[in-house]
Design a protein around this motif. Sequence first.
Motif, PDB file in Angstrom:
ATOM      1  N   LEU A  40       0.809  -1.218   0.000  1.00 21.16           N
ATOM      2  CA  LEU A  40       0.000   0.000   0.000  1.00 21.16           C
ATOM      3  C   LEU A  40       0.844   1.270   0.000  1.00 21.16           C
ATOM      4  CD1 LEU A  40      -2.804  -0.968   2.558  1.00 21.16           C
ATOM      5  CD2 LEU A  40      -2.715  -1.379   0.091  1.00 21.16           C
ATOM      6  N   GLY A  41       2.122   1.148   0.323  1.00 18.80           N
ATOM      7  CA  GLY A  41       2.961   2.333   0.379  1.00 18.80           C
ATOM      8  C   GLY A  41       2.713   3.201   1.588  1.00 18.80           C
ATOM      9  N   TRP A  42       2.106   2.648   2.643  1.00 15.72           N
ATOM     10  CA  TRP A  42       1.809   3.425   3.842  1.00 15.72           C
ATOM     11  C   TRP A  42       3.044   3.565   4.717  1.00 15.72           C
ATOM     12  CZ3 TRP A  42      -3.560   1.132   5.713  1.00 15.72           C
ATOM     13  CH2 TRP A  42      -4.535   1.471   4.752  1.00 15.72           C
ATOM     14  N   ASP A  43       3.074   4.651   5.455  1.00 13.83           N
ATOM     15  CA  ASP A  43       4.119   4.908   6.438  1.00 13.83           C
ATOM     16  C   ASP A  43       3.641   4.317   7.768  1.00 13.83           C
ATOM     17  OD1 ASP A  43       6.115   5.867   8.060  1.00 13.83           O
ATOM     18  OD2 ASP A  43       5.699   7.993   7.705  1.00 13.83           O
ATOM     19  N   VAL A  44       4.354   3.330   8.294  1.00 15.82           N
ATOM     20  CA  VAL A  44       3.901   2.589   9.474  1.00 15.82           C
ATOM     21  C   VAL A  44       4.796   2.904  10.665  1.00 15.82           C
ATOM     22  CG1 VAL A  44       3.444   0.301  10.447  1.00 15.82           C
ATOM     23  CG2 VAL A  44       3.004   0.742   8.016  1.00 15.82           C
ATOM     24  N   ARG A  45       4.186   3.324  11.763  1.00 15.47           N
ATOM     25  CA  ARG A  45       4.880   3.532  13.026  1.00 15.47           C
ATOM     26  C   ARG A  45       4.386   2.475  14.013  1.00 15.47           C
ATOM     27  NH1 ARG A  45       7.344   8.662  12.629  1.00 15.47           N
ATOM     28  NH2 ARG A  45       7.590   8.920  10.352  1.00 15.47           N
ATOM     29  N   VAL A  46       5.298   1.750  14.638  1.00 16.46           N
ATOM     30  CA  VAL A  46       4.934   0.622  15.488  1.00 16.46           C
ATOM     31  C   VAL A  46       5.211   0.956  16.949  1.00 16.46           C
ATOM     32  CG1 VAL A  46       5.280  -1.823  15.980  1.00 16.46           C
ATOM     33  CG2 VAL A  46       5.455  -0.981  13.615  1.00 16.46           C
ATOM     34  N   VAL A  47       4.170   0.856  17.779  1.00 17.53           N
ATOM     35  CA  VAL A  47       4.289   1.028  19.230  1.00 17.53           C
ATOM     36  C   VAL A  47       3.514  -0.111  19.872  1.00 17.53           C
ATOM     37  CG1 VAL A  47       3.902   2.528  21.224  1.00 17.53           C
ATOM     38  CG2 VAL A  47       4.436   3.538  18.985  1.00 17.53           C
ATOM     39  N   VAL A  48       4.209  -1.016  20.558  1.00 18.51           N
ATOM     40  CA  VAL A  48       3.574  -2.216  21.102  1.00 18.51           C
ATOM     41  C   VAL A  48       4.010  -2.435  22.548  1.00 18.51           C
ATOM     42  CG1 VAL A  48       3.388  -3.340  18.853  1.00 18.51           C
ATOM     43  CG2 VAL A  48       5.418  -3.723  20.259  1.00 18.51           C
ATOM     44  N   PRO A  49       3.247  -3.242  23.301  1.00 18.19           N
ATOM     45  CA  PRO A  49       3.711  -3.615  24.644  1.00 18.19           C
ATOM     46  C   PRO A  49       5.038  -4.371  24.557  1.00 18.19           C
ATOM     47  CG  PRO A  49       1.389  -4.200  24.320  1.00 18.19           C
ATOM     48  CD  PRO A  49       1.931  -3.819  22.972  1.00 18.19           C
ATOM     49  N   ASP A  50       5.842  -4.281  25.616  1.00 19.66           N
ATOM     50  CA  ASP A  50       7.152  -4.932  25.580  1.00 19.66           C
ATOM     51  C   ASP A  50       7.078  -6.434  25.809  1.00 19.66           C
ATOM     52  OD1 ASP A  50       6.737  -5.150  28.320  1.00 19.66           O
ATOM     53  OD2 ASP A  50       8.205  -3.621  28.866  1.00 19.66           O
ATOM     54  N   CYS A  51       5.899  -6.961  26.125  1.00 19.56           N
ATOM     55  CA  CYS A  51       5.708  -8.399  26.254  1.00 19.56           C
ATOM     56  C   CYS A  51       4.233  -8.696  26.021  1.00 19.56           C
ATOM     57  CB  CYS A  51       6.162  -8.919  27.628  1.00 19.56           C
ATOM     58  SG  CYS A  51       5.222  -8.252  29.016  1.00 19.56           S
ATOM     59  N   GLY A 103       3.457  -0.842  29.153  1.00 22.40           N
ATOM     60  CA  GLY A 103       2.063  -0.639  29.508  1.00 22.40           C
ATOM     61  C   GLY A 103       1.133  -1.555  28.734  1.00 22.40           C
ATOM     62  N   THR A 104      -0.138  -1.340  28.909  1.00 21.30           N
ATOM     63  CA  THR A 104      -1.171  -2.132  28.250  1.00 21.30           C
ATOM     64  C   THR A 104      -1.313  -1.716  26.788  1.00 21.30           C
ATOM     65  OG1 THR A 104      -2.902  -0.533  28.809  1.00 21.30           O
ATOM     66  CG2 THR A 104      -2.440  -2.271  30.446  1.00 21.30           C
ATOM     67  N   PRO A 105      -2.030  -2.507  25.993  1.00 19.01           N
ATOM     68  CA  PRO A 105      -2.275  -2.087  24.603  1.00 19.01           C
ATOM     69  C   PRO A 105      -2.964  -0.730  24.504  1.00 19.01           C
ATOM     70  CG  PRO A 105      -2.795  -4.406  24.890  1.00 19.01           C
ATOM     71  CD  PRO A 105      -2.516  -3.873  26.259  1.00 19.01           C
ATOM     72  N   ALA A 106      -3.947  -0.478  25.369  1.00 18.83           N
ATOM     73  CA  ALA A 106      -4.624   0.821  25.357  1.00 18.83           C
ATOM     74  C   ALA A 106      -3.646   1.947  25.671  1.00 18.83           C
ATOM     75  CB  ALA A 106      -5.782   0.818  26.353  1.00 18.83           C
ATOM     76  N   THR A 107      -2.732   1.697  26.605  1.00 21.24           N
ATOM     77  CA  THR A 107      -1.702   2.680  26.935  1.00 21.24           C
ATOM     78  C   THR A 107      -0.846   2.988  25.714  1.00 21.24           C
ATOM     79  OG1 THR A 107      -1.635   1.920  29.229  1.00 21.24           O
ATOM     80  CG2 THR A 107       0.289   3.120  28.422  1.00 21.24           C
ATOM     81  N   CYS A 108      -0.504   1.953  24.955  1.00 20.42           N
ATOM     82  CA  CYS A 108       0.314   2.153  23.749  1.00 20.42           C
ATOM     83  C   CYS A 108      -0.385   3.085  22.774  1.00 20.42           C
ATOM     84  CB  CYS A 108       0.612   0.805  23.100  1.00 20.42           C
ATOM     85  SG  CYS A 108       1.730  -0.262  24.042  1.00 20.42           S
ATOM     86  N   SER A 109      -1.688   2.884  22.559  1.00 23.69           N
ATOM     87  CA  SER A 109      -2.431   3.749  21.636  1.00 23.69           C
ATOM     88  C   SER A 109      -2.398   5.197  22.082  1.00 23.69           C
ATOM     89  CB  SER A 109      -3.883   3.283  21.526  1.00 23.69           C
ATOM     90  OG  SER A 109      -3.996   2.108  20.778  1.00 23.69           O
ATOM     91  N   ASN A 110      -2.739   5.438  23.345  1.00 29.39           N
ATOM     92  CA  ASN A 110      -2.867   6.812  23.812  1.00 29.39           C
ATOM     93  C   ASN A 110      -1.527   7.528  23.843  1.00 29.39           C
ATOM     94  OD1 ASN A 110      -3.138   8.956  26.192  1.00 29.39           O
ATOM     95  ND2 ASN A 110      -5.169   8.575  25.326  1.00 29.39           N
ATOM     96  N   ILE A 111      -0.493   6.859  24.346  1.00 34.90           N
ATOM     97  CA  ILE A 111       0.823   7.496  24.393  1.00 34.90           C
ATOM     98  C   ILE A 111       1.350   7.764  22.985  1.00 34.90           C
ATOM     99  CG2 ILE A 111       3.246   7.072  24.968  1.00 34.90           C
ATOM    100  CD1 ILE A 111       2.338   5.851  27.582  1.00 34.90           C
ATOM    101  N   ALA A 112       1.138   6.819  22.071  1.00 31.52           N
ATOM    102  CA  ALA A 112       1.613   7.021  20.702  1.00 31.52           C
ATOM    103  C   ALA A 112       0.933   8.222  20.052  1.00 31.52           C
ATOM    104  CB  ALA A 112       1.374   5.765  19.874  1.00 31.52           C
TER     105      ALA A 112
END
Length: 389
Positions: A40-51, A103-112
């Motif tokens: 798709l040619g999208w620019d992807v930024r990855v923020v995930v929980p550390d485990c 943090g949690t997955p929800a934390t990853c979304s909000n902080i990102a």
Amino acid sequence: MSARRTYGKRPRVLLTNDDGPPSSSSPNIFAFSKLLQEKLGWDVRVVVPDCQKSWVGKAYAISDIINASYFYPRGPDGLEGDICEAPRPLKEGEEAEWILLSGTPATCSNIALHNLYPGEIDMVISGPNHGRNSSTAFSLSSGTIGAALAGSMSVPLPGHPSDPSTSHHEHHIPNIAISYGVVARPCPPPATKLAHEVAVDICDHLWSNWGTEVVGSSKRPTQLYTVNIPLVEDWLLREKRKTVYAQMWRSSYGSLFKATTAIKGDYVPSSDMGQNKPQLVSAAPSTHTTSKPAGPGAIPTPSSTPAPPPPATAAPAAGGLKFKFAPSMSHLLNPPIESLPTGSDAWAFAKGYSSVVPLRAEFAGMQEGPGWFEDAEGQKIEAGQALPI
């Protein structure tokens, strides 16, 4: 449909999950992120929980200090790579810079969205989860869907720091949660590859054809979608695959715990669970760059594996009535197809279809019945109707 506004010349998406960085319990995110970029040619930024952090829903651990580290995946599967406390330039053979949060997955979304990439993200994609998230029993527990819900609830979003007034997301940011339904173990690689293709096609379609929820006499953009794709090669072949809009099957899970004498609560799911995802214990961040596990207390690298669970005969702690997570969900994973409402996500999975369910970011679904949802052209959608992809 007119072109969707983007902050840059191409869509920039935030990719998160609840399975953590590439590992045996997180086998999907690396290849999927590459395909989003290559196809798709999208620019992807990855923020995930550390485990691995499954079954936490949309939780925030509000007493925790969230630690961040930087991961530089390498290799064909992203299973190798350095983890650093500070960002650095990419080295030869490294694919990208990912951010791992304690943090949690929800934390990853909000902080990102608010702290790491303010005024830069056009859409949030959570997943692909290793395990289905169809029906209310799985969906209300899902960290994958929780991250997408958190993205929906994170508006208004700031504009770019250079011009905060330029935000495209005062009331709405597109969010998609993607889950792959495990049917056979080990998961056949051709099925996973085909699932990536289907998932990317669905994301592309939804990006260009974002639907509208009908609320009485008014309309508003759909807040998020949850997508379920069965990991069965025969169902995903291009000449056989089918994707439908669906509504969520209302289900319940019954008992989730049983008494135990074990000391440590690591959970290794049984085949009856159907999710194939071990629950790992949270770890503190590593203090140095490493390509291998740094021992107890370090962030697990993508190739690390969880510590073995304690023996079931471990001595109980003093005074201890204790319980461990031990669900039995065969009634949810393999229900008789005649018991499933036509047009539901569970019905679609049983038929071998991929399903796309529009959701509200609240503890209620969209209204049921005909005309509950419209596509980008204003055409009424029926549950079970095929997507043109």
